[in-house]
Design a protein around this motif. Structure first.
Motif, PDB file in Angstrom:
ATOM      1  N   ASP A  97    -102.870 -43.880 109.610  1.00  0.00           N
ATOM      2  CA  ASP A  97    -104.111 -43.703 110.376  1.00  0.00           C
ATOM      3  C   ASP A  97    -104.991 -44.953 110.350  1.00  0.00           C
ATOM      4  O   ASP A  97    -105.682 -45.261 111.323  1.00  0.00           O
ATOM      5  CB  ASP A  97    -104.917 -42.515 109.820  1.00  0.00           C
ATOM      6  CG  ASP A  97    -104.253 -41.183 110.145  1.00  0.00           C
ATOM      7  OD1 ASP A  97    -103.302 -41.174 110.947  1.00  0.00           O
ATOM      8  OD2 ASP A  97    -104.690 -40.156 109.594  1.00  0.00           O
ATOM      9  N   ALA A 149     -97.671 -39.591 110.607  1.00  0.00           N
ATOM     10  CA  ALA A 149     -97.637 -40.608 111.668  1.00  0.00           C
ATOM     11  C   ALA A 149     -96.593 -40.252 112.732  1.00  0.00           C
ATOM     12  O   ALA A 149     -96.774 -40.520 113.917  1.00  0.00           O
ATOM     13  CB  ALA A 149     -97.344 -41.982 111.082  1.00  0.00           C
ATOM     14  N   ARG A 153     -96.671 -41.689 116.995  1.00  0.00           N
ATOM     15  CA  ARG A 153     -96.832 -43.149 116.988  1.00  0.00           C
ATOM     16  C   ARG A 153     -95.478 -43.842 116.856  1.00  0.00           C
ATOM     17  O   ARG A 153     -94.568 -43.322 116.192  1.00  0.00           O
ATOM     18  CB  ARG A 153     -97.719 -43.559 115.810  1.00  0.00           C
ATOM     19  CG  ARG A 153     -99.189 -43.250 116.039  1.00  0.00           C
ATOM     20  CD  ARG A 153    -100.069 -44.100 115.131  1.00  0.00           C
ATOM     21  NE  ARG A 153    -100.090 -43.615 113.760  1.00  0.00           N
ATOM     22  CZ  ARG A 153    -100.999 -42.777 113.260  1.00  0.00           C
ATOM     23  NH1 ARG A 153    -101.975 -42.306 114.017  1.00  0.00           N
ATOM     24  NH2 ARG A 153    -100.947 -42.400 112.008  1.00  0.00           N
ATOM     25  N   THR A 157     -97.252 -51.972 116.886  1.00  0.00           N
ATOM     26  CA  THR A 157     -96.080 -51.191 116.514  1.00  0.00           C
ATOM     27  C   THR A 157     -95.437 -51.771 115.258  1.00  0.00           C
ATOM     28  O   THR A 157     -95.477 -52.978 115.022  1.00  0.00           O
ATOM     29  CB  THR A 157     -95.041 -51.158 117.652  1.00  0.00           C
ATOM     30  OG1 THR A 157     -94.582 -52.490 117.902  1.00  0.00           O
ATOM     31  CG2 THR A 157     -95.649 -50.586 118.915  1.00  0.00           C
TER      32      THR A 157
END
Lengths: 153, 153
Positions: free
Chosen positions: A34, A66, A71, B37
């Protein structure tokens, strides 16, 4: 050496990549937490027929949060053995988007069967409520076949 | 199981953590790329006397860019052998800040000597201009000693 040491995949590299995927029993999984910082952990790994990597993961596991958020994540596979220089052993970095496969999804039964055929020890916990399958949808990656042999996937 | 499956380090866990650090010849390194990423790759690893992990890394390596930017990273060490369930083998996740140690820094010679004593194969490229040492300053971490035995570091 050129500025970009990564080359395009050739036939030999494709065969190597497929064999690394087929052989992988575990992998390193990196997620972004986060607060934007990365965290890497070990996961069990299997592959589907289309060679998408799959894991079975608990919601109690810190890294699952996550993945639940959808993500991007990254998977490293191709473990060196106990002998030789670990950096000459081929390995594959994949950049992925995680996709949870729930018990209600059409392909769930088939995925479960295949996973358990390849990873029979998971029978002990596959049906625990907090365990779920995650399929890693691969966007791109890097294949490193040893010094001076690196490819973009 | 409780909601937080991670417990505080005890004496036994500290010994295990130290032995994982001492034994590690390589690790998985996760960085966050410019686009946010994550990407995970394999690095060679050694430890300094104070047990900070150290690697020797090329600027040609894609992951070095994120380290150069000083962004937080994560290191996973404690490789399973070829036998048994990889998830029962202990492993250590560290959350770190990377710090480059340059040839001008006071501790460089000592760090180089220790690294080469532990990783003699690196003599082949340690003095290449594009190779540098990175010391991982550990902020916190997670020690997983097998199912049901997880600790916050």
């Amino acid at each position: 050496m050129t500025k970009d040491p990564y080359q395009a995949l050739d036939a030999e590299a494709r065969v190597l990549m497929a064999s690394l995927l087929e052989a992988a029993t575990h992998a390193a999984l990196a997620v972004v937490r986060d607060d934007g910082t990365p965290s890497v952990t070990r996961i069990a790994l299997s592959v589907e027929k289309d060679r998408a990597p799959v894991t079975l993961i608990s919601d109690l596991f810190l890294h699952t949060k996550a993945l639940r958020a959808g993500r991007p994540c990254s998977v490293l596979l191709g473990e060196p053995g106990d002998k030789g220089d670990p950096l000459t052993h081929p390995r594959l970095t994949l950049h992925c988007v995680p996709k949870f496969v729930t018990r209600e999804d059409a392909g769930y039964g088939e995925l479960r069967d295949r996973y358990l055929a390849l990873r029979p020890k998971a029978k002990l916990y596959v049906d625990f409520a907090d365990f779920n399958f995650v399929r890693f949808e691969v966007k791109d990656g890097l294949l490193n076949a040893g010094f001076g042999k690196a490819y973009r996937v």
